[in-house]
Scaffold this motif. Structure first.
Motif, PDB file in Angstrom:
ATOM      1  N   CYS A 168       2.176  26.426  31.557  1.00  0.00           N
ATOM      2  CA  CYS A 168       2.740  26.320  30.213  1.00  0.00           C
ATOM      3  C   CYS A 168       1.674  26.615  29.161  1.00  0.00           C
ATOM      4  O   CYS A 168       1.914  27.369  28.216  1.00  0.00           O
ATOM      5  N   PHE A 169       0.495  26.047  29.323  1.00  0.00           N
ATOM      6  CA  PHE A 169      -0.601  26.262  28.377  1.00  0.00           C
ATOM      7  C   PHE A 169      -0.953  27.748  28.273  1.00  0.00           C
ATOM      8  O   PHE A 169      -1.055  28.299  27.176  1.00  0.00           O
ATOM      9  N   LEU A 170      -1.123  28.396  29.410  1.00  0.00           N
ATOM     10  CA  LEU A 170      -1.489  29.816  29.400  1.00  0.00           C
ATOM     11  C   LEU A 170      -0.362  30.686  28.844  1.00  0.00           C
ATOM     12  O   LEU A 170      -0.619  31.654  28.118  1.00  0.00           O
ATOM     13  N   ALA A 171       0.881  30.354  29.164  1.00  0.00           N
ATOM     14  CA  ALA A 171       2.019  31.099  28.612  1.00  0.00           C
ATOM     15  C   ALA A 171       2.067  30.936  27.094  1.00  0.00           C
ATOM     16  O   ALA A 171       2.358  31.887  26.364  1.00  0.00           O
ATOM     17  N   ASP A 172       1.765  29.727  26.613  1.00  0.00           N
ATOM     18  CA  ASP A 172       1.719  29.500  25.164  1.00  0.00           C
ATOM     19  C   ASP A 172       0.645  30.365  24.515  1.00  0.00           C
ATOM     20  O   ASP A 172       0.879  30.979  23.467  1.00  0.00           O
ATOM     21  N   LEU A 173      -0.534  30.405  25.117  1.00  0.00           N
ATOM     22  CA  LEU A 173      -1.614  31.220  24.549  1.00  0.00           C
ATOM     23  C   LEU A 173      -1.241  32.696  24.504  1.00  0.00           C
ATOM     24  O   LEU A 173      -1.475  33.370  23.493  1.00  0.00           O
ATOM     25  N   ASP A 174      -0.651  33.198  25.587  1.00  0.00           N
ATOM     26  CA  ASP A 174      -0.198  34.596  25.609  1.00  0.00           C
ATOM     27  C   ASP A 174       0.823  34.841  24.506  1.00  0.00           C
ATOM     28  O   ASP A 174       0.767  35.848  23.792  1.00  0.00           O
ATOM     29  N   CYS A 175       1.764  33.922  24.383  1.00  0.00           N
ATOM     30  CA  CYS A 175       2.826  34.060  23.396  1.00  0.00           C
ATOM     31  C   CYS A 175       2.254  34.073  21.976  1.00  0.00           C
ATOM     32  O   CYS A 175       2.684  34.868  21.140  1.00  0.00           O
ATOM     33  N   ILE A 176       1.298  33.225  21.719  1.00  0.00           N
ATOM     34  CA  ILE A 176       0.658  33.179  20.397  1.00  0.00           C
ATOM     35  C   ILE A 176       0.039  34.534  20.070  1.00  0.00           C
ATOM     36  O   ILE A 176       0.240  35.083  18.988  1.00  0.00           O
ATOM     37  N   GLU A 177      -0.713  35.091  21.005  1.00  0.00           N
ATOM     38  CA  GLU A 177      -1.381  36.373  20.752  1.00  0.00           C
ATOM     39  C   GLU A 177      -0.397  37.524  20.587  1.00  0.00           C
ATOM     40  O   GLU A 177      -0.525  38.341  19.672  1.00  0.00           O
ATOM     41  N   VAL A 178       0.591  37.594  21.472  1.00  0.00           N
ATOM     42  CA  VAL A 178       1.548  38.702  21.416  1.00  0.00           C
ATOM     43  C   VAL A 178       2.415  38.602  20.161  1.00  0.00           C
ATOM     44  O   VAL A 178       2.646  39.609  19.473  1.00  0.00           O
ATOM     45  N   CYS A 179       2.900  37.407  19.844  1.00  0.00           N
ATOM     46  CA  CYS A 179       3.722  37.243  18.642  1.00  0.00           C
ATOM     47  C   CYS A 179       2.926  37.531  17.376  1.00  0.00           C
ATOM     48  O   CYS A 179       3.436  38.150  16.438  1.00  0.00           O
ATOM     49  N   CYS A 218       2.704  23.238  21.197  1.00  0.00           N
ATOM     50  CA  CYS A 218       2.975  23.057  22.622  1.00  0.00           C
ATOM     51  C   CYS A 218       1.684  23.135  23.435  1.00  0.00           C
ATOM     52  O   CYS A 218       1.447  22.315  24.321  1.00  0.00           O
ATOM     53  N   ALA A 219       0.839  24.109  23.122  1.00  0.00           N
ATOM     54  CA  ALA A 219      -0.439  24.237  23.830  1.00  0.00           C
ATOM     55  C   ALA A 219      -1.301  22.998  23.600  1.00  0.00           C
ATOM     56  O   ALA A 219      -1.945  22.503  24.532  1.00  0.00           O
ATOM     57  N   ASP A 220      -1.280  22.494  22.387  1.00  0.00           N
ATOM     58  CA  ASP A 220      -2.028  21.278  22.092  1.00  0.00           C
ATOM     59  C   ASP A 220      -1.490  20.109  22.912  1.00  0.00           C
ATOM     60  O   ASP A 220      -2.259  19.314  23.455  1.00  0.00           O
ATOM     61  N   ALA A 221      -0.173  20.013  23.029  1.00  0.00           N
ATOM     62  CA  ALA A 221       0.433  18.943  23.834  1.00  0.00           C
ATOM     63  C   ALA A 221       0.064  19.096  25.306  1.00  0.00           C
ATOM     64  O   ALA A 221      -0.159  18.100  26.001  1.00  0.00           O
ATOM     65  N   CYS A 222      -0.016  20.336  25.776  1.00  0.00           N
ATOM     66  CA  CYS A 222      -0.434  20.573  27.166  1.00  0.00           C
ATOM     67  C   CYS A 222      -1.834  20.022  27.407  1.00  0.00           C
ATOM     68  O   CYS A 222      -2.111  19.440  28.464  1.00  0.00           O
ATOM     69  N   LEU A 223      -2.705  20.215  26.445  1.00  0.00           N
ATOM     70  CA  LEU A 223      -4.084  19.730  26.591  1.00  0.00           C
ATOM     71  C   LEU A 223      -4.152  18.213  26.661  1.00  0.00           C
ATOM     72  O   LEU A 223      -5.072  17.654  27.252  1.00  0.00           O
ATOM     73  N   ARG A 224      -3.167  17.544  26.069  1.00  0.00           N
ATOM     74  CA  ARG A 224      -3.147  16.088  26.074  1.00  0.00           C
ATOM     75  C   ARG A 224      -2.375  15.509  27.261  1.00  0.00           C
ATOM     76  O   ARG A 224      -2.275  14.304  27.404  1.00  0.00           O
ATOM     77  N   THR A 225      -1.835  16.390  28.105  1.00  0.00           N
ATOM     78  CA  THR A 225      -1.039  15.958  29.248  1.00  0.00           C
ATOM     79  C   THR A 225      -1.882  16.059  30.510  1.00  0.00           C
ATOM     80  O   THR A 225      -2.621  17.025  30.693  1.00  0.00           O
ATOM     81  N   ASP A 226      -1.768  15.055  31.356  1.00  0.00           N
ATOM     82  CA  ASP A 226      -2.464  15.133  32.639  1.00  0.00           C
ATOM     83  C   ASP A 226      -1.993  16.382  33.366  1.00  0.00           C
ATOM     84  O   ASP A 226      -0.792  16.597  33.541  1.00  0.00           O
ATOM     85  N   GLY A 227      -2.943  17.178  33.768  1.00  0.00           N
ATOM     86  CA  GLY A 227      -2.636  18.507  34.258  1.00  0.00           C
ATOM     87  C   GLY A 227      -2.177  18.608  35.692  1.00  0.00           C
ATOM     88  O   GLY A 227      -2.524  17.815  36.543  1.00  0.00           O
ATOM     89  N   ASN A 228      -1.361  19.601  35.886  1.00  0.00           N
ATOM     90  CA  ASN A 228      -0.995  20.107  37.199  1.00  0.00           C
ATOM     91  C   ASN A 228      -0.688  21.588  36.988  1.00  0.00           C
ATOM     92  O   ASN A 228      -0.928  22.121  35.910  1.00  0.00           O
ATOM     93  N   GLY A 229      -0.163  22.236  37.980  1.00  0.00           N
ATOM     94  CA  GLY A 229       0.124  23.664  37.863  1.00  0.00           C
ATOM     95  C   GLY A 229       1.096  23.989  36.750  1.00  0.00           C
ATOM     96  O   GLY A 229       0.956  25.001  36.062  1.00  0.00           O
ATOM     97  N   ASP A 230       2.112  23.136  36.539  1.00  0.00           N
ATOM     98  CA  ASP A 230       3.092  23.384  35.482  1.00  0.00           C
ATOM     99  C   ASP A 230       2.450  23.305  34.101  1.00  0.00           C
ATOM    100  O   ASP A 230       2.753  24.111  33.223  1.00  0.00           O
ATOM    101  N   VAL A 231       1.587  22.337  33.897  1.00  0.00           N
ATOM    102  CA  VAL A 231       0.918  22.179  32.603  1.00  0.00           C
ATOM    103  C   VAL A 231       0.029  23.385  32.331  1.00  0.00           C
ATOM    104  O   VAL A 231       0.036  23.947  31.238  1.00  0.00           O
ATOM    105  N   THR A 232      -0.721  23.799  33.328  1.00  0.00           N
ATOM    106  CA  THR A 232      -1.601  24.957  33.173  1.00  0.00           C
ATOM    107  C   THR A 232      -0.793  26.214  32.892  1.00  0.00           C
ATOM    108  O   THR A 232      -1.132  26.996  31.993  1.00  0.00           O
TER     109      THR A 232
END
Length: 126
Positions: free
Chosen positions: A47-58, A31-45
């Motif tokens: 989502c990307f940061l939430a994915d990174l947090d989730c990866i570390e915590v999990c 999902c984070a990789d897909a976010c990087l390939r998506t034209d960004g806005n606040g939702d994409v950012t």
């Protein structure tokens, strides 16, 4: 993973939680990789940061549950609660993205599984 103590139901709950966390790490990386390939806005950012947090915590949750001989300590409880929160935040972010990109539903479902697995294990530990 070799779980060394606890009842069979606790071992099963730990194994389910570890499996759900491991699966979410994989899905969140995609999902984070897909976010990087998506034209960004606040939702994409978000989502990307939430994915990174989730990866570390999990990942941390999996490690703690895997190496401890007992899982009923305050650190484990706090980590499981944090894992639920990270999964919920990621789920909300992915849900907002899924409206635009249906593939994000996979992340949402994986987040729900982690939330449920952590909740069940917490109920046993309390």
């Amino acid at each position: 993973m070799a779980v060394r103590t606890g009842s069979d139901s606790e071992r099963t709950a730990v194994n389910r939680c570890v499996a759900a966390c491991d699966a979410l790490v994989t899905v969140s990386e995609d999902c984070a990789d897909a976010c990087l390939r998506t034209d960004g806005n606040g939702d994409v950012t978000r989502c990307f940061l939430a994915d990174l947090d989730c990866i570390e915590v999990c990942s941390s949750t999996t490690r703690v549950l895997s190496w401890h001989a007992r899982w009923d300590g305050p650190t484990t409880v706090a980590l499981l609660e944090t894992c639920r929160e990270a999964a919920r935040a990621s789920m909300l972010a992915c849900e907002s993205m899924a409206r635009l990109h249906p593939a994000w539903q996979t992340c949402t479902m994986a987040c729900r599984r982690v939330d449920d697995a952590c909740e069940r294990l917490l109920a046993m530990l309390r």
